[in-house]
Design a protein around this motif. Structure first.
Motif, PDB file in Angstrom:
ATOM      1  N   SER A 149       2.309  19.648  15.771  1.00 30.87           N
ATOM      2  CA  SER A 149       2.980  19.554  15.222  1.00 30.87           C
ATOM      3  C   SER A 149       4.200  18.653  16.230  1.00 30.87           C
ATOM      4  O   SER A 149       3.492  18.145  17.077  1.00 30.87           O
ATOM      5  N   GLN A 150       5.225  18.895  16.331  1.00 31.34           N
ATOM      6  CA  GLN A 150       6.325  18.308  16.709  1.00 31.34           C
ATOM      7  C   GLN A 150       6.130  18.007  18.743  1.00 31.34           C
ATOM      8  O   GLN A 150       6.300  17.002  19.242  1.00 31.34           O
ATOM      9  N   GLU A 154       3.841  15.771  21.673  1.00 32.75           N
ATOM     10  CA  GLU A 154       4.901  15.020  22.949  1.00 32.75           C
ATOM     11  C   GLU A 154       3.753  16.184  23.836  1.00 32.75           C
ATOM     12  O   GLU A 154       3.611  14.963  25.151  1.00 32.75           O
TER      13      GLU A 154
END
Length: 213
Positions: A149-150, A154
């Motif tokens: 996922s984003q 990150e």
């Protein structure tokens, strides 16, 4: 952290506790501050002894390891829980991770692996035994390989740049526990069992690039 890692050993088998105490007492990087035979005793001793890491068995009388882990996590006393058990079924692994354990190892782990894992846990890092990582991967993966996922990207990007879990949490305005959860999902999706392997695999797959992501 400075000084030896303060360790509380929790297991209902005296022979296991004796063996673990002997292993860690012989290393100047560790101080075994106490032993507990069940989860309730572990809670009481953690409150008074303030260990850095609680080495937690799962199946014990009076109070099991998952219940004790959840209560320690809610208490927020700063001790990291590293599960050390003989069981690696979904019914054991997933509740322990969800309860807040920062790592999960099996009792047949080599001495060097266990020592590395306790040091990592003291830093707040998540470590999984290979079989446990495989189980989580199987649970979290879709039939096709599931992308990160984003937010997972990150977190992994910050880890690759040398950030600790605490530093990554501050940068992303999330809790340290949430960072650990994201990292466990990353490990499962990439089929690895620690942060160094996750970063290396992400570079190999092009998920991270030098100088960028």
């Amino acid at each position: 952290m400075t000084g030896p890692v303060r360790l509380l050993i929790v297991d209902d088998h005296p022979v296991v506790r004796d063996g673990l105490r002997g292993m860690f007492t012989g290393d100047p990087g560790f101080e075994v501050v106490g032993e507990a035979a069940d989860g309730a005793e572990a809670l009481a001793l953690t409150a008074t002894l303030r260990p850095d890491v609680v080495l937690m068995d799962l199946r014990m009388p009076v109070m099991d390891g998952v219940t004790a882990t959840a209560r320690l996590t809610r208490a927020g006393q700063g001790a990291q829980v590293l599960v050390l058990t003989t069981y690696d079924t979904d019914a054991d692994v997933l509740p322990a991770i969800e309860a807040g354990a920062t790592g999960y190892l099996l009792k047949d782990a080599p001495r060097e692996e266990l020592i590395r894992a306790v040091r990592a846990a003291a830093r707040g890092e998540s470590v999984l035994s290979p079989s446990v990582a495989g189980r989580l991967m199987g649970r979290l993966r879709a039939p096709a390989e599931e992308p990160l996922s984003q937010r997972e990207l990150e977190v992994l990007t910050l880890v690759a740049r040398g950030s600790s879990n605490r530093e990554a949490a501050a940068r992303l305005f999330i809790s340290e526990a949430t960072v650990k959860t994201h990292l466990l999902h990353v490990y499962a999706k990439l089929g690895v069992n620690d942060r160094a392997a996750a970063v290396a695999t992400a570079y190999d797959r092009g998920l991270l690039t030098p100088g960028g992501r």
